[in-house]
Enzyme design. Structure first.
Site, PDB file in Angstrom:
ATOM      1  N   ARG A  73     -25.776  15.124   7.636  1.00  0.00           N
ATOM      2  CA  ARG A  73     -26.255  14.718   6.320  1.00  0.00           C
ATOM      3  C   ARG A  73     -25.982  15.822   5.304  1.00  0.00           C
ATOM      4  NH1 ARG A  73     -30.237  11.094   5.477  1.00  0.00           N
ATOM      5  NH2 ARG A  73     -29.632  11.507   3.311  1.00  0.00           N
TER       6      ARG A  73
ATOM      7  N   CYS B 293     -30.849   7.013  12.077  1.00  0.00           N
ATOM      8  CA  CYS B 293     -30.919   7.880  10.895  1.00  0.00           C
ATOM      9  C   CYS B 293     -32.198   8.714  10.845  1.00  0.00           C
ATOM     10  CB  CYS B 293     -30.747   7.055   9.624  1.00  0.00           C
ATOM     11  SG  CYS B 293     -32.107   5.944   9.245  1.00  0.00           S
TER      12      CYS B 293
ATOM     13  N   HIS C 218     -28.010   2.841   1.523  1.00  0.00           N
ATOM     14  CA  HIS C 218     -28.220   4.251   1.868  1.00  0.00           C
ATOM     15  C   HIS C 218     -26.852   4.867   2.189  1.00  0.00           C
ATOM     16  CE1 HIS C 218     -30.132   7.859   2.854  1.00  0.00           C
ATOM     17  NE2 HIS C 218     -30.864   7.511   3.891  1.00  0.00           N
TER      18      HIS C 218
ATOM     19  N   GLN D 118     -26.322   8.333   4.171  1.00  0.00           N
ATOM     20  CA  GLN D 118     -26.560   8.285   5.615  1.00  0.00           C
ATOM     21  C   GLN D 118     -25.316   7.819   6.352  1.00  0.00           C
ATOM     22  OE1 GLN D 118     -29.312   9.120   7.645  1.00  0.00           O
ATOM     23  NE2 GLN D 118     -27.683   8.825   9.151  1.00  0.00           N
TER      24      GLN D 118
ATOM     25  N   ARG E  34     -33.708   8.948  -5.212  1.00  0.00           N
ATOM     26  CA  ARG E  34     -34.183   8.209  -4.037  1.00  0.00           C
ATOM     27  C   ARG E  34     -35.287   7.289  -4.545  1.00  0.00           C
ATOM     28  NH1 ARG E  34     -34.043   9.136   1.631  1.00  0.00           N
ATOM     29  NH2 ARG E  34     -35.950   8.556   2.728  1.00  0.00           N
TER      30      ARG E  34
ATOM     31  N   ASP F 280     -32.486   1.464  13.465  1.00  0.00           N
ATOM     32  CA  ASP F 280     -33.221   2.153  12.405  1.00  0.00           C
ATOM     33  C   ASP F 280     -34.657   1.657  12.475  1.00  0.00           C
ATOM     34  OD1 ASP F 280     -33.809   3.646  10.130  1.00  0.00           O
ATOM     35  OD2 ASP F 280     -33.091   2.123   8.741  1.00  0.00           O
TER      36      ASP F 280
END
Length: 322
Positions: A298, A271, A136, A139, A109, A231
């Site tokens: 997830r 998310c 991402h 996600q 990450r 988001d």
């Protein structure tokens, strides 16, 4: 479905075909049904370890990966910037080679997507993007599992994004058309998605026969939408831009007024973590909001990725409708 992903990297959904995306969602559904609902024990990661490099803090990515990998019998190793400084105390090349000798995969990450690109060149084990400034993918796989569970299929759904042209949107744009989903995007002027990604998305739309709209009007984008998505407006590393961004995104909050323009079976995704200016409580905590199912998924989708990239296991249950 003749799909073999063992040994692959997962940096962006652009690199995955329609069948491969469906396979990952199918695998996630299979693991969820067998482990959560049937109580089966599947030690598919027994004897394997995972290096988790986290330059950015996280709740869902960390917890889903650690608990999911452990549930499959593996050993996740969490590394923060206090444990490992990518390219600082040790070069990316050396880090990738060392971790390749000790673990079976690396989930990273990071701030810069280019760091992931370099790691894939130097590592001899799969590299998985846990989030970068560009994409991402984990996600969005969870989003697709959530929508498949709710609607019973993905083909023909209209997904509307209202917000920033960021990494989460990029991952949707790199994949939605492959699964037969129409995409409507509303971003403020100056916050549009990357032009290169937009051009690729336009090509996908033509190739797969889906519709694509880019606008600055949230209500226009919401018209006829099955899925409303947003988001954060201020990603990690953009804190200094907060005042400017809050001003630019005025009128972009998703409310029941927004939902009036959507289809009667509309749902909402985010998310997380969520800020009230992005979506009000009435929508966020409504029956149409799938955010907590989305968060749980997830876990099942990262498990599906690990199983697919590290083993020869195939889903045992019937493939869901897409």
């Amino acid at each position: 479905m003749n799909v073999h992903l063992k040994g692959r990297d997962l940096l962006t959904l652009q690199n995955y075909t329609a069948d491969e995306l469906k396979y990952l969602v199918w695998m996630a559904s299979d693991l969820k049904q067998r482990i959560k609902h049937k109580g089966e024990y599947l030690p598919l990661m027994q004897g394997k370890s995972l290096a988790m490099i986290f330059e950015k803090r996280s709740t869902r990515t960390r917890l889903s990966t650690e608990t999911g990998f452990a549930l499959l019998g593996g050993h996740p190793c969490f590394l923060t910037t206090q444990d490992i400084h990518l390219g600082t105390n040790e070069s990316l090349t050396d880090t990738a080679r060392v971790l390749s000798s000790m673990t079976n995969a690396i989930l990273a990450r990071v701030y810069k997507h280019t760091d992931l690109d370099l790691m894939t060149k130097e590592a001899t084990i799969p590299i998985i993007n846990g989030l970068s400034d560009s994409y991402h993918p984990l996600q969005i796989l969870a989003d697709y599992l959530t929508l498949q569970e709710h609607y019973g299929g993905l083909n023909g759904l209209t997904v509307t994004w209202i917000g920033d042209g960021n990494n989460v949107l990029n991952s949707i744009m790199m994949s939605a058309a492959k699964l037969g989903m129409h995409l409507r995007i509303a971003t403020p002027k100056g916050f549009e998605p990357d032009l290169r990604i937009t051009k690729i998305t336009e090509q996908y739309s033509k190739e797969y026969g889906t519709k694509l709209l880019l606008t600055t009007d949230p209500l226009e984008a919401a018209n006829g939408a099955n899925v409303l998505v947003t988001d954060t407006w201020i990603s990690m590393g953009q804190e200094e831009e907060k005042k400017e961004r809050l001003k630019a995104f005025q009128g972009y909050q998703i409310t029941m007024q927004t939902a009036k323009s959507a289809a009667s079976n509309w749902t909402f995704l985010h998310c997380l973590p969520r800020k009230p200016e992005e979506v009000d409580d009435e929508v966020f905590y409504s029956p149409q909001s799938l955010v907590f199912q989305e968060a749980e998924n997830r876990k099942w989708t990262i498990m599906a990725v690990m199983v697919s990239l590290l083993t020869d296991y195939s889903p045992q249950l019937q493939k869901p409708t897409f």
